[in-house]
Design a protein around this motif. Structure first.
Motif, PDB file in Angstrom:
ATOM      1  N   UNK A 441       0.997  -0.997  -0.487  1.00 46.15           N
ATOM      2  CA  UNK A 441      -0.249   0.130  -0.248  1.00 46.15           C
ATOM      3  C   UNK A 441       1.184   0.985   0.238  1.00 46.15           C
ATOM      4  N   UNK A 442       2.436   1.049  -0.831  1.00 45.12           N
ATOM      5  CA  UNK A 442       3.011   2.322  -0.490  1.00 45.12           C
ATOM      6  C   UNK A 442       2.982   3.313  -2.141  1.00 45.12           C
ATOM      7  N   UNK A 443       2.666   2.609  -3.530  1.00 45.08           N
ATOM      8  CA  UNK A 443       2.476   2.613  -4.486  1.00 45.08           C
ATOM      9  C   UNK A 443       2.209   4.711  -4.253  1.00 45.08           C
ATOM     10  N   UNK A 444       3.549   5.150  -3.987  1.00 43.13           N
ATOM     11  CA  UNK A 444       3.519   6.825  -4.321  1.00 43.13           C
ATOM     12  C   UNK A 444       4.420   7.743  -4.563  1.00 43.13           C
ATOM     13  N   UNK A 445       4.553   8.294  -4.881  1.00 44.28           N
ATOM     14  CA  UNK A 445       5.741   9.205  -4.114  1.00 44.28           C
ATOM     15  C   UNK A 445       5.988   9.861  -3.404  1.00 44.28           C
ATOM     16  N   UNK A 462      -0.401   7.765  -9.055  1.00 43.20           N
ATOM     17  CA  UNK A 462       0.278   7.506  -7.832  1.00 43.20           C
ATOM     18  C   UNK A 462      -1.282   5.843  -8.146  1.00 43.20           C
ATOM     19  N   UNK A 463      -0.655   4.783  -7.737  1.00 38.28           N
ATOM     20  CA  UNK A 463      -1.920   3.585  -7.070  1.00 38.28           C
ATOM     21  C   UNK A 463      -2.757   3.999  -5.875  1.00 38.28           C
ATOM     22  N   UNK A 464      -1.755   3.867  -5.149  1.00 38.02           N
ATOM     23  CA  UNK A 464      -2.214   4.082  -3.873  1.00 38.02           C
ATOM     24  C   UNK A 464      -2.616   5.899  -3.071  1.00 38.02           C
ATOM     25  N   UNK A 465      -3.240   5.673  -2.122  1.00 41.14           N
ATOM     26  CA  UNK A 465      -3.866   7.127  -1.764  1.00 41.14           C
ATOM     27  C   UNK A 465      -2.346   8.366  -1.605  1.00 41.14           C
TER      28      UNK A 465
END
Length: 538
Positions: A441-445, A462-465
């Motif tokens: 759940x960490x797929x973001x910048x 991004x894919x996660x918040x």
């Protein structure tokens, strides 16, 4: 054999070197012939240099052939074990050509020695106390020029190398340490400086390649545009030339028409002139005749009949004036048409990804990082999720459905394309080397991933918040990713239409970046199509 290998018994006690022409005294001791002769020449009476036995008559010296052969054999064996010094290596100061590689240097003797010439320093009691070190050139530079002692200390006050006498007499109030201590302290700093220098050299070489690549790109762009422009100008020039030829041809045809008329009239005129001249000749003959009957019988009718009245005859001249203007008007119309066509050609949309695609790289997937349930193709270009366990756990492996490429980038620009056709879910982009591969759940910048994702027909930044939906005209079938490491730019394109999907700008990269793919779950086969690293058509 051990004695032969050590060579202790082959040393002359006078020169402390291997025997040269060994001779034996009546008391049984051996010396170099030259050494013993010089010793007896300078001393009287003759005594053995070792046992001091007196010889009343100077013995006749003869070479001990057995000992000479053994010394020669030892030299051959020692030479075979030693290496001839190469350029840049320290050579033995006592070897004749070829000089062997030195094993040690003596700070007392200020000489360097190969294996055989080093033996006295290892066996003779008076030489064993000498300080030996790794072989170096210019031994004199390692001695204090003032006190002629080895430079063993480093003064931290004035940053100079000292001998023990310098430290006692001239640097009493200074802080000095052994050379090794200063060496151990400075070496890590120098290694760090060296690494920084290598990194800067690498960066500059990459910059050189980037500049050279930019020049090549510029030249190719010039060649393409030049070719396009020359075709357009050639078309315009051909249109002008055709109009010019038509203009000249029209003038020539008008002139030929007038010339034809003139030639027909001239022919008639010439014919009538001939007839008139003939009649004039006949009339002249009649005028000279006095025969009244003959004159009246042959006198022609006056005036002559049957001749054309030329007074109203005129050439029908073509209207030449205005031909050039008309030709130019037609040329203007033709040029407008040709110009419009050529403008359409040179103005047609170009591939907006052309510049980025010049930085295309060939990537392969790293199976050591792939999630355990990901299936990677044999060519390491495709990946999809499977219900079977494909890999065992390892520290480098992701716990989420991700896989990195083997290739990483820490400077410059790079571009790659991924086919996403047939998939309903996917994520792709670049990730920092230090990302937490075990956290989900960490797929973001925020966590070191610069990516976009696709889910249920929508593309997200991004894919996660926090993820942001994008409004696109169509779902991409192939995604191009362009990264400018130094500028902090990550851009995503629809590779088929060259339309920009999204750009991360102002990124601060401080470590290696890895392209990564996440095919997401197969969801019972509805998302079983693979993500594919495709070759870029430059």
């Amino acid at each position: 054999m051990a004695a032969v290998r050590s060579g202790d018994q082959f040393l002359c006690s006078i020169c402390l070197d291997l025997f040269t022409e060994p001779v034996s005294t009546p008391c049984g001791h051996n010396f170099c012939r030259r050494c013993l002769s010089q010793h007896w020449d300078t001393s009287a009476p003759c005594r053995c240099p070792l046992c001091n036995e007196l010889f009343h008559i100077r013995p006749e010296l003869r070479v001990n052939t057995l000992l000479s052969e053994m010394v020669s054999q030892f030299k051959q064996e020692a030479g075979s074990r030693s290496e001839v010094s190469k350029p840049g290596e320290v050579s033995c100061d006592h070897c004749s050509a070829p000089k062997l590689k030195a094993l040690k240097s003596c700070l007392v003797c200020l000489s360097s020695y190969c294996e055989s010439h080093l033996q006295p320093h290892l066996s003779v009691p008076g030489l064993k106390s000498h300080q030996l070190m790794e072989p170096v050139d210019n031994m004199e530079d390692r001695m204090c020029p003032q006190h002629h002692k080895p430079l063993e200390l480093f003064c931290r006050s004035d940053h100079s190398c000292l001998c023990t006498m310098c430290a006692l007499l001239e640097h009493q109030s200074h802080k000095f340490v052994p050379l090794k201590e200063e060496f151990d302290q400075r070496k890590p700093s120098l290694q760090q400086t060296q690494q920084q220098s290598r990194h800067m050299v690498k960066q500059r070489r990459q910059k050189i390649q980037e500049l050279q690549s930019s020049v090549q790109l510029s030249q190719r762009a010039v060649d393409r545009e030049k070719s396009t422009g020359l075709q357009a100008f050639s078309a315009l020039i051909e249109s002008v030339q055709r109009s010019r030829e038509r203009f000249i041809q029209e003038l020539q045809e008008k002139h030929r028409h007038i010339q034809t008329q003139a030639e027909a009239l001239l022919q008639q005129l010439k014919q009538e002139i001939c007839e008139l001249e003939q009649r004039s000749t006949e009339a002249e003959q009649l005028l000279r005749s006095e025969d009244h009957l003959h004159f009246l019988q042959h006198c022609p009718a006056l005036p002559p009949t049957g001749l054309k009245d030329w007074s109203s005859v005129r050439l029908e001249l073509e209207p030449f004036e205005g031909t050039a203007a008309q030709a130019l008007t037609e040329l203007e119309e033709n040029l407008k048409e040709t110009f419009t066509e050529e403008m359409k050609k040179v103005s047609k949309p170009k591939n907006k990804l052309l510049r980025e695609q010049q930085f295309a790289v060939d990537l392969t997937l790293d199976t050591d990082t792939a999630y355990v349930n990901l299936s990677v193709s044999n060519d390491l270009k495709q990946v999809h999720h499977t219900n079977q366990r494909m890999f065992s756990d390892s520290p480098q492996r992701f716990r989420s459905l991700c896989v990195l490429t083997k290739q990483s980038f820490s400077s410059g620009r790079f571009y790659f394309e991924v086919q996403v056709k047939g998939k309903t879910y996917w994520v792709l982009g670049v990730a920092e080397e230090s990302v937490d591969r075990k956290k989900i759940g960490t797929l973001n910048s925020k966590y070191g991933y610069w990516c976009i994702g696709f889910e249920s027909g929508n593309v997200y930044v991004n894919y996660h918040q926090p993820r942001v939906p994008l409004s696109l005209k169509r779902a991409p079938q192939k995604v191009g990713v362009f990264v400018d490491y130094d500028e902090g730019l990550v851009s995503f394109y629809d590779a088929d239409t060259a339309d920009l999907i999204y750009s991360f700008t102002g990124c601060s990269f401080r470590e290696k970046l890895f392209p990564f793919l996440n095919p997401c779950g197969n969801f019972g086969g509805s998302n079983s199509a693979p993500l594919i690293l495709t070759a870029v058509k430059k």
